[in-house]
Design a protein around this motif. Structure first.
Motif, PDB file in Angstrom:
ATOM      1  N   ARG A  88       0.854  -1.191   0.000  1.00 34.39           N
ATOM      2  CA  ARG A  88       0.000   0.000   0.000  1.00 34.39           C
ATOM      3  C   ARG A  88       0.892   1.244   0.000  1.00 34.39           C
ATOM      4  NH1 ARG A  88      -5.079  -0.243   1.851  1.00 34.39           N
ATOM      5  NH2 ARG A  88      -4.608  -2.202   2.925  1.00 34.39           N
ATOM      6  N   PRO A  89       0.560   2.252  -0.813  1.00 31.53           N
ATOM      7  CA  PRO A  89       1.393   3.459  -0.837  1.00 31.53           C
ATOM      8  C   PRO A  89       1.327   4.229   0.478  1.00 31.53           C
ATOM      9  CG  PRO A  89      -0.589   3.789  -2.160  1.00 31.53           C
ATOM     10  CD  PRO A  89      -0.595   2.355  -1.700  1.00 31.53           C
ATOM     11  N   ASN A  90       2.438   4.838   0.819  1.00 33.28           N
ATOM     12  CA  ASN A  90       2.508   5.748   1.961  1.00 33.28           C
ATOM     13  C   ASN A  90       2.707   7.141   1.385  1.00 33.28           C
ATOM     14  OD1 ASN A  90       2.865   6.931   4.498  1.00 33.28           O
ATOM     15  ND2 ASN A  90       5.076   6.647   4.375  1.00 33.28           N
ATOM     16  N   ARG A  91       1.686   7.922   1.404  1.00 32.49           N
ATOM     17  CA  ARG A  91       1.731   9.235   0.772  1.00 32.49           C
ATOM     18  C   ARG A  91       2.373  10.277   1.694  1.00 32.49           C
ATOM     19  NH1 ARG A  91      -2.567   6.511  -1.136  1.00 32.49           N
ATOM     20  NH2 ARG A  91      -2.644   6.253  -3.383  1.00 32.49           N
ATOM     21  N   ALA A  92       3.599  10.006   2.070  1.00 36.57           N
ATOM     22  CA  ALA A  92       4.403  10.926   2.885  1.00 36.57           C
ATOM     23  C   ALA A  92       4.811  12.112   2.007  1.00 36.57           C
ATOM     24  CB  ALA A  92       5.636  10.202   3.412  1.00 36.57           C
ATOM     25  N   PRO A  93       5.354  13.162   2.610  1.00 45.31           N
ATOM     26  CA  PRO A  93       5.723  14.346   1.826  1.00 45.31           C
ATOM     27  C   PRO A  93       6.660  14.059   0.653  1.00 45.31           C
ATOM     28  CG  PRO A  93       5.813  14.853   4.158  1.00 45.31           C
ATOM     29  CD  PRO A  93       5.541  13.371   4.044  1.00 45.31           C
ATOM     30  N   ASN A  94       7.496  13.044   0.738  1.00 46.91           N
ATOM     31  CA  ASN A  94       8.436  12.733  -0.342  1.00 46.91           C
ATOM     32  C   ASN A  94       7.933  11.614  -1.251  1.00 46.91           C
ATOM     33  OD1 ASN A  94       9.034  11.227   2.179  1.00 46.91           O
ATOM     34  ND2 ASN A  94      10.421  10.100   0.843  1.00 46.91           N
ATOM     35  N   PHE A  95       6.635  11.281  -1.196  1.00 47.32           N
ATOM     36  CA  PHE A  95       6.091  10.174  -1.998  1.00 47.32           C
ATOM     37  C   PHE A  95       6.254  10.442  -3.491  1.00 47.32           C
ATOM     38  CE2 PHE A  95       2.645   8.026  -4.289  1.00 47.32           C
ATOM     39  CZ  PHE A  95       2.926   6.720  -3.938  1.00 47.32           C
ATOM     40  N   SER A  96       6.655   9.405  -4.212  1.00 52.37           N
ATOM     41  CA  SER A  96       6.771   9.451  -5.673  1.00 52.37           C
ATOM     42  C   SER A  96       6.002   8.261  -6.230  1.00 52.37           C
ATOM     43  CB  SER A  96       8.237   9.368  -6.090  1.00 52.37           C
ATOM     44  OG  SER A  96       8.352   8.967  -7.441  1.00 52.37           O
ATOM     45  N   ALA A  97       4.957   8.530  -7.006  1.00 58.94           N
ATOM     46  CA  ALA A  97       4.168   7.454  -7.601  1.00 58.94           C
ATOM     47  C   ALA A  97       5.037   6.592  -8.510  1.00 58.94           C
ATOM     48  CB  ALA A  97       2.978   8.025  -8.363  1.00 58.94           C
ATOM     49  N   ALA A  98       5.930   7.205  -9.258  1.00 52.49           N
ATOM     50  CA  ALA A  98       6.799   6.443 -10.159  1.00 52.49           C
ATOM     51  C   ALA A  98       7.713   5.498  -9.379  1.00 52.49           C
ATOM     52  CB  ALA A  98       7.621   7.392 -11.030  1.00 52.49           C
ATOM     53  N   ASN A  99       8.318   5.997  -8.306  1.00 52.43           N
ATOM     54  CA  ASN A  99       9.192   5.139  -7.493  1.00 52.43           C
ATOM     55  C   ASN A  99       8.399   4.029  -6.819  1.00 52.43           C
ATOM     56  OD1 ASN A  99      11.357   6.722  -8.230  1.00 52.43           O
ATOM     57  ND2 ASN A  99      11.471   7.807  -6.286  1.00 52.43           N
ATOM     58  N   TYR A 100       7.200   4.360  -6.343  1.00 46.40           N
ATOM     59  CA  TYR A 100       6.338   3.356  -5.723  1.00 46.40           C
ATOM     60  C   TYR A 100       5.999   2.259  -6.721  1.00 46.40           C
ATOM     61  CZ  TYR A 100       2.120   1.144  -3.912  1.00 46.40           C
ATOM     62  OH  TYR A 100       1.188   0.219  -3.516  1.00 46.40           O
ATOM     63  N   GLU A 101       5.572   2.656  -7.919  1.00 48.52           N
ATOM     64  CA  GLU A 101       5.186   1.669  -8.927  1.00 48.52           C
ATOM     65  C   GLU A 101       6.358   0.775  -9.318  1.00 48.52           C
ATOM     66  OE1 GLU A 101       3.318   4.047 -11.938  1.00 48.52           O
ATOM     67  OE2 GLU A 101       1.558   4.406 -10.668  1.00 48.52           O
ATOM     68  N   ALA A 102       7.558   1.344  -9.428  1.00 52.67           N
ATOM     69  CA  ALA A 102       8.745   0.545  -9.760  1.00 52.67           C
ATOM     70  C   ALA A 102       9.050  -0.462  -8.653  1.00 52.67           C
ATOM     71  CB  ALA A 102       9.942   1.457 -10.010  1.00 52.67           C
ATOM     72  N   LYS A 103       8.991   0.004  -7.406  1.00 54.39           N
ATOM     73  CA  LYS A 103       9.255  -0.886  -6.276  1.00 54.39           C
ATOM     74  C   LYS A 103       8.200  -1.997  -6.212  1.00 54.39           C
ATOM     75  CE  LYS A 103      10.824   0.841  -2.448  1.00 54.39           C
ATOM     76  NZ  LYS A 103      12.096   0.253  -2.079  1.00 54.39           N
ATOM     77  N   ALA A 104       6.935  -1.630  -6.354  1.00 54.16           N
ATOM     78  CA  ALA A 104       5.844  -2.609  -6.283  1.00 54.16           C
ATOM     79  C   ALA A 104       5.960  -3.635  -7.415  1.00 54.16           C
ATOM     80  CB  ALA A 104       4.501  -1.905  -6.313  1.00 54.16           C
ATOM     81  N   ALA A 105       6.345  -3.192  -8.611  1.00 57.58           N
ATOM     82  CA  ALA A 105       6.503  -4.122  -9.736  1.00 57.58           C
ATOM     83  C   ALA A 105       7.631  -5.113  -9.475  1.00 57.58           C
ATOM     84  CB  ALA A 105       6.760  -3.339 -11.025  1.00 57.58           C
ATOM     85  N   ARG A 106       8.734  -4.639  -8.922  1.00 55.22           N
ATOM     86  CA  ARG A 106       9.852  -5.535  -8.585  1.00 55.22           C
ATOM     87  C   ARG A 106       9.391  -6.582  -7.580  1.00 55.22           C
ATOM     88  NH1 ARG A 106      12.939  -6.469  -4.550  1.00 55.22           N
ATOM     89  NH2 ARG A 106      15.152  -6.730  -4.441  1.00 55.22           N
ATOM     90  N   TRP A 107       8.697  -6.122  -6.547  1.00 50.31           N
ATOM     91  CA  TRP A 107       8.221  -7.045  -5.518  1.00 50.31           C
ATOM     92  C   TRP A 107       7.206  -8.037  -6.077  1.00 50.31           C
ATOM     93  CZ3 TRP A 107       7.089  -3.087  -1.051  1.00 50.31           C
ATOM     94  CH2 TRP A 107       8.304  -2.644  -0.524  1.00 50.31           C
ATOM     95  N   LYS A 108       6.288  -7.561  -6.907  1.00 47.79           N
ATOM     96  CA  LYS A 108       5.248  -8.438  -7.477  1.00 47.79           C
ATOM     97  C   LYS A 108       5.889  -9.541  -8.320  1.00 47.79           C
ATOM     98  CE  LYS A 108       0.846  -9.314  -8.511  1.00 47.79           C
ATOM     99  NZ  LYS A 108      -0.089  -9.875  -7.543  1.00 47.79           N
ATOM    100  N   ALA A 109       6.974  -9.221  -9.014  1.00 47.15           N
ATOM    101  CA  ALA A 109       7.687 -10.237  -9.797  1.00 47.15           C
ATOM    102  C   ALA A 109       8.309 -11.297  -8.892  1.00 47.15           C
ATOM    103  CB  ALA A 109       8.756  -9.575 -10.675  1.00 47.15           C
ATOM    104  N   LEU A 110       8.761 -10.900  -7.719  1.00 47.40           N
ATOM    105  CA  LEU A 110       9.400 -11.824  -6.775  1.00 47.40           C
ATOM    106  C   LEU A 110       8.393 -12.572  -5.903  1.00 47.40           C
ATOM    107  CD1 LEU A 110      12.296  -9.439  -5.751  1.00 47.40           C
ATOM    108  CD2 LEU A 110      12.579 -11.658  -6.883  1.00 47.40           C
ATOM    109  N   TRP A 111       7.297 -11.899  -5.577  1.00 44.29           N
ATOM    110  CA  TRP A 111       6.244 -12.488  -4.734  1.00 44.29           C
ATOM    111  C   TRP A 111       4.906 -12.290  -5.453  1.00 44.29           C
ATOM    112  CZ3 TRP A 111      10.114  -9.360  -2.668  1.00 44.29           C
ATOM    113  CH2 TRP A 111      11.030  -9.991  -1.814  1.00 44.29           C
ATOM    114  N   PRO A 112       4.570 -13.149  -6.424  1.00 44.50           N
ATOM    115  CA  PRO A 112       3.347 -12.952  -7.210  1.00 44.50           C
ATOM    116  C   PRO A 112       2.074 -12.959  -6.371  1.00 44.50           C
ATOM    117  CG  PRO A 112       4.666 -14.783  -8.083  1.00 44.50           C
ATOM    118  CD  PRO A 112       5.354 -14.286  -6.845  1.00 44.50           C
ATOM    119  N   GLU A 113       2.146 -13.473  -5.155  1.00 46.32           N
ATOM    120  CA  GLU A 113       0.975 -13.520  -4.267  1.00 46.32           C
ATOM    121  C   GLU A 113       0.577 -12.140  -3.739  1.00 46.32           C
ATOM    122  OE1 GLU A 113       3.616 -17.162  -3.614  1.00 46.32           O
ATOM    123  OE2 GLU A 113       3.923 -15.006  -3.691  1.00 46.32           O
TER     124      GLU A 113
END
Length: 188
Positions: free
Chosen positions: A156-181
């Motif tokens: 789940r995104p943490n919309r802190a003051p330094n939140f970046s949707a692009a960085n979040y999406e990249a991190k989430a995609a990496r994780w989803k590839a490693l943990w498809p569940e």
């Protein structure tokens, strides 16, 4: 999942346990083992994977008012020397210094922090807003959002003051590839 269950699962990773033991040594103020290495260890246990599957690094935060690079470098060298036998990539950062380098590296402002948990509060995902540290024969656990998302494999995104949707999406995609569940909540 409660605090004790989370802690027991996170410490099944011998690297996490060794780093936590090293943080019990004096002279590293407000030191925490934080973020992905904890959550990903739990995910690995829950999904039956090797304990270190997908863990890129192990993050240690501490807070020292001496914001010189020389002081941080000395801490990094000392802790790396103590933990070199683990063969793990360990990232050690003084949270009192982040505001000095973050804008140049990431292109956005980063107000000064007052303690290590302030840094944890700025992570891109709520499920990684976690930290553990030794405390009097037990552990302090910092988990402002609890453990439900960790147990349910939710990112789940943490919309802190330094939140970046692009960085979040990249991190989430990496994780989803490693943990498809994983279930990934959209950034927007």
């Amino acid at each position: 999942m409660n605090r004790d269950e989370f802690l027991a699962l996170a410490l099944r990773n011998p690297v996490n346990a060794a780093i936590a033991d090293a943080l019990a040594q004096p002279a590293l103020p407000d030191a925490w083992l934080v973020a992905g290495c904890l959550v990903q260890t739990v995910w690995n246990v829950l999904t039956g994977r090797a304990i270190s599957h997908g863990i890129a690094d192990y993050d240690v935060f501490y807070f020292d008012p001496d914001t010189s690079w020389e002081a941080e470098d000395a801490v990094i060298r000392r802790l790396h020397a103590r933990l070199a036998h683990l063969g793990a990539r360990i990232e050690i950062r003084n949270q009192a210094r982040v505001h000095l380098w973050y804008p140049d590296k990431h292109g956005s402002p980063y107000p000064p922090l007052t303690c290590s948990t302030d840094g944890i509060d700025r992570f891109l995902t709520e499920n990684t807003q976690l930290g553990i540290r030794p405390a009097g024969g037990n552990f302090d656990v910092y988990a402002p959002h609890g453990f439900d998302d960790v147990a349910r494999l939710i990112v789940r995104p943490n919309r802190a003051p330094n939140f970046s949707a692009a960085n979040y999406e990249a991190k989430a995609a990496r994780w989803k590839a490693l943990w498809p569940e994983l279930t990934v909540i959209a950034a927007e």
